[in-house]
Design a protein around this motif. Structure first.
Motif, mmCIF file in Angstrom:
data_model
loop_
_atom_site.group_PDB
_atom_site.id
_atom_site.type_symbol
_atom_site.label_atom_id
_atom_site.label_comp_id
_atom_site.label_asym_id
_atom_site.label_seq_id
_atom_site.Cartn_x
_atom_site.Cartn_y
_atom_site.Cartn_z
ATOM 1 N N LYS A 214 17.065 -1.834 -19.827
ATOM 2 C CA LYS A 214 15.784 -1.308 -20.300
ATOM 3 C C LYS A 214 15.760 -1.164 -21.810
ATOM 4 N N GLN A 215 16.867 -0.694 -22.410
ATOM 5 C CA GLN A 215 16.920 -0.455 -23.844
ATOM 6 C C GLN A 215 16.754 -1.749 -24.621
ATOM 7 N N ASN A 216 17.347 -2.840 -24.127
ATOM 8 C CA ASN A 216 17.193 -4.134 -24.794
ATOM 9 C C ASN A 216 15.742 -4.582 -24.785
ATOM 10 N N LYS A 217 15.073 -4.372 -23.665
ATOM 11 C CA LYS A 217 13.667 -4.757 -23.569
ATOM 12 C C LYS A 217 12.814 -3.941 -24.535
ATOM 13 N N ILE A 218 13.101 -2.646 -24.602
ATOM 14 C CA ILE A 218 12.348 -1.785 -25.507
ATOM 15 C C ILE A 218 12.541 -2.205 -26.954
ATOM 16 N N GLU A 219 13.799 -2.500 -27.320
ATOM 17 C CA GLU A 219 14.079 -2.939 -28.686
ATOM 18 C C GLU A 219 13.357 -4.235 -28.995
ATOM 19 N N GLY A 220 13.326 -5.144 -28.015
ATOM 20 C CA GLY A 220 12.626 -6.408 -28.198
ATOM 21 C C GLY A 220 11.143 -6.216 -28.441
ATOM 22 N N PHE A 221 10.520 -5.360 -27.633
ATOM 23 C CA PHE A 221 9.089 -5.110 -27.786
ATOM 24 C C PHE A 221 8.790 -4.368 -29.085
ATOM 25 N N ASN A 222 9.704 -3.521 -29.523
ATOM 26 C CA ASN A 222 9.520 -2.821 -30.802
ATOM 27 C C ASN A 222 9.527 -3.792 -31.974
ATOM 28 N N LEU A 223 10.198 -4.922 -31.801
ATOM 29 C CA LEU A 223 10.240 -5.949 -32.845
ATOM 30 C C LEU A 223 9.069 -6.920 -32.722
ATOM 31 N N GLY A 224 8.142 -6.611 -31.825
ATOM 32 C CA GLY A 224 6.950 -7.445 -31.703
ATOM 33 C C GLY A 224 7.064 -8.569 -30.708
ATOM 34 N N SER A 225 8.091 -8.529 -29.843
ATOM 35 C CA SER A 225 8.233 -9.586 -28.847
ATOM 36 C C SER A 225 7.078 -9.515 -27.848
ATOM 37 N N LEU A 226 6.573 -10.675 -27.451
ATOM 38 C CA LEU A 226 5.473 -10.734 -26.494
ATOM 39 C C LEU A 226 5.963 -10.878 -25.063
ATOM 40 N N ALA A 227 7.257 -11.154 -24.894
ATOM 41 C CA ALA A 227 7.819 -11.284 -23.543
ATOM 42 C C ALA A 227 9.327 -11.157 -23.631
ATOM 43 N N TYR A 228 9.959 -10.884 -22.488
ATOM 44 C CA TYR A 228 11.413 -10.768 -22.408
ATOM 45 C C TYR A 228 11.837 -11.514 -21.145
ATOM 46 N N ILE A 229 12.476 -12.649 -21.336
ATOM 47 C CA ILE A 229 12.861 -13.505 -20.216
ATOM 48 C C ILE A 229 14.332 -13.270 -19.877
ATOM 49 N N GLU A 230 14.605 -12.973 -18.613
ATOM 50 C CA GLU A 230 15.975 -12.725 -18.182
ATOM 51 C C GLU A 230 16.638 -14.006 -17.677
ATOM 52 N N LYS A 231 17.924 -14.136 -18.008
ATOM 53 C CA LYS A 231 18.726 -15.250 -17.490
ATOM 54 C C LYS A 231 19.378 -14.826 -16.181
ATOM 55 N N PRO A 232 19.631 -15.757 -15.266
ATOM 56 C CA PRO A 232 19.253 -17.163 -15.359
ATOM 57 C C PRO A 232 17.738 -17.316 -15.278
ATOM 58 N N ILE A 233 17.210 -18.192 -16.083
ATOM 59 C CA ILE A 233 15.760 -18.306 -16.188
ATOM 60 C C ILE A 233 15.169 -18.968 -14.952
ATOM 61 N N ASP A 234 13.966 -18.556 -14.641
ATOM 62 C CA ASP A 234 13.192 -19.201 -13.584
ATOM 63 C C ASP A 234 12.173 -20.113 -14.269
ATOM 64 N N PRO A 235 12.253 -21.410 -14.073
ATOM 65 C CA PRO A 235 11.375 -22.353 -14.787
ATOM 66 C C PRO A 235 9.899 -22.010 -14.708
ATOM 67 N N GLN A 236 9.400 -21.654 -13.520
ATOM 68 C CA GLN A 236 7.981 -21.371 -13.377
ATOM 69 C C GLN A 236 7.579 -20.127 -14.172
ATOM 70 N N THR A 237 8.477 -19.132 -14.193
ATOM 71 C CA THR A 237 8.187 -17.919 -14.958
ATOM 72 C C THR A 237 8.126 -18.228 -16.447
ATOM 73 N N VAL A 238 9.077 -19.020 -16.938
ATOM 74 C CA VAL A 238 9.098 -19.406 -18.351
ATOM 75 C C VAL A 238 7.830 -20.169 -18.716
ATOM 76 N N ILE A 239 7.476 -21.130 -17.875
ATOM 77 C CA ILE A 239 6.269 -21.929 -18.125
ATOM 78 C C ILE A 239 5.039 -21.028 -18.189
#
Length: 498
Positions: A214-239
């Motif tokens: 959760k903390q990583n996601k929060i830090e990402g959004f605080n830096l202006g990230s519009l999304a946070y994709i978790e690995k292993p990635i799901d192709p349809q989700t990324v698209i």
């Protein structure tokens, strides 16, 4: 009850197969289990297919690829029960519609994959869009490029975040995909540096990481990230996420363009009649239609001053819009600061004459008055400062302009003998819409000084205000003397550097 086709190399009745059957039965699906090599049944009644094989086995992957090739009418999920990076890459390479790491992941995917109206239809809408990918593992970069290949993007990829940062201003990207965990510099640090860059400070950023904390996601959004994709990635989700971000970005650009056109049209429509009135009034003052008596000349001068003030306000509105949207472009050319001041005073003479004020210009330690700056914009700074000084000064007062040579720059100070700014207001003077007009029963937009600071900063100079001991206020700004006109940076062609 809908059908799910399970293509597998596992033994029927095994624990894995029973687990899959039980899961789908709970969700009102009938599971049709088939060996990978068995000729397929009629798939018209199949909601979707689950592929359960050893995705690290080349032979099984080759057979699965052939099956997928001949099964275009049905969506196929790769079930990676014991997911590894190699298995994920192979699942994507053979053409699986999406990868599932655990059966519970399917719960959310069911409605998405069975409702074909919700599928994203990839067109050439975003062909040529510039995408930056930074990940220290080449295979991850290749996977993302393969997944996003149908969009026909232009990719620039780096495995070294510091190399990416060194070249960040070479290209203005449309989207940046950053791995979080990298040696030397993590994705969050890189994003922070990118936000301070000239070319990509506003570029959308998406973080990609195997850590779903959760903390990583929060830090990402605080830096202006519009999304946070978790690995292993799901192709349809990324698209879906990338498509959504680019779609919103495109709509925002269209709205900004329409707003820009509206502001430009509005200010143009305001300036045109003002300019026409100024020209007509100028003819009257030059006695083109007969000599004016003193009272008539006084009235025409008052009207001229009002029109000049309105013209200055219209210019401020347009300049403010350009400043807010990064459209303020400084075109430095060789100019004479003495001539710039004289032209500015000529344009403001009717405003100054309204209060029977005078302007005294002095030069200190000046041998050469030549410098490189944008003449139009520096005139705007001078106009705003002089009009401001006139507005808050008494009738019959003197406005002083001092030009000094301070080694590498000119320092220009505009001072008045008015009531002076309150000390507690000095820090907020240059903020947008900051004005003391109400305190003195004046009319003001609060844009003039804000625009002055933006223009001076764009020239690489500084501006400050101070209260004079004997009353009044002074505004000083600097212009670099020996700064040649800047050449725009050439945009380098995207190349893959991974």
């Amino acid at each position: 009850m809908r059908n799910v086709l399970l293509k597998t190399t596992a033994q029927k009745g095994s624990n894995d197969i029973r687990e899959i059957e039980e899961f789908f039965n709970k969700h009102n699906f009938r599971v049709c289990v088939e060996n990978l090599d068995t000729s397929k049944k009629n798939q018209a009644e199949t909601a979707f297919c689950v592929l359960f094989i050893d995705f690290e086995n080349k032979t099984e992957c080759a057979r699965a690829k052939e099956f997928i090739k001949n099964s275009k009418e049905v969506k196929i999920f790769a079930y990676l029960k014991n997911s590894t990076k190699k298995a994920l890459i192979n699942a994507s390479a053979i053409g699986a519609s999406a990868s599932i790491n655990k059966l519970s992941d399917i719960d959310e995917e069911l409605l998405k994959t069975t409702d074909k109206e919700n599928e994203i239809k990839i067109t050439d809408e975003f062909a040529g869009t510039k995408i930056l990918i930074v990940d220290d593992i080449v295979e991850n970069i290749r996977l993302l490029e393969d997944v996003l290949a149908p969009f026909k993007f232009e990719f620039t990829s780096y495995t070294n975040p510091k190399s990416a940062l060194d070249n960040i201003d070479d290209t203005r990207y449309d989207l940046i995909l950053l791995d979080v965990i990298m040696p030397e510099m993590d994705g969050f640090q890189l994003a922070g540096e990118i936000r301070n860059s000239e070319a990509n400070a506003q570029t959308p950023i998406v973080f990609i990481s195997a850590s779903g904390e959760k903390q990583n996601k929060i830090e990402g959004f605080n830096l202006g990230s519009l999304a946070y994709i978790e690995k292993p990635i799901d192709p349809q989700t990324v698209i879906a996420q990338v498509y959504g971000i680019l779609k919103v970005k495109k709509l925002n650009s269209q709205l900004l363009f329409e707003k820009e056109n509206f502001i430009a049209m509005l200010t143009h429509d305001l300036k045109t009649p003002i300019r026409a009135q100024i020209q007509a009034l100028d003819l009257l003052l030059k006695d083109y239609f007969g000599e004016l008596n003193p009272r008539q000349r006084e009235i025409v001068n008052e009207i001229m001053a009002s029109n000049k003030y309105m013209q200055n306000m219209a210019e401020n509105v347009l300049t403010n819009y350009k400043t807010e949207n990064g459209k303020l472009k400084i075109q430095k050319t060789k100019n004479d600061i003495k001539l710039t001041i004289e032209n500015t005073l000529e344009n403001l003479k009717f405003i100054i004459s309204q209060k029977n004020q005078s302007i005294k210009v002095s030069y200190k330690n000046i041998k050469n008055t030549i410098a490189y700056y944008d003449d139009i914009e520096i005139k705007r700074v001078l106009s705003n400062l002089i009009v401001n000084a006139s507005e808050y000064s008494f009738d019959n007062s003197v406005i002083n302009i001092l030009v000094e040579n301070c080694t590498d720059n000119f320092k220009i100070t505009v001072s008045d003998t008015g009531l002076g700014i309150q000390p507690n207001n000095i820090d907020t003077l240059f903020q947008k819409y900051a004005t003391n007009s109400k305190d003195y029963r004046k009319v003001g937009t609060g844009l003039g000084l804000y625009i002055c600071r933006a223009i001076v900063n764009a020239h690489g100079g500084t501006i400050k205000a101070s209260r004079l001991k004997d009353g009044g206020t002074s505004f000083s700004f600097t212009i670099n003397i020996d700064t040649p006109p800047g050449k725009p940076a050439l945009e380098k062609k995207n190349t893959n550097k991974a």
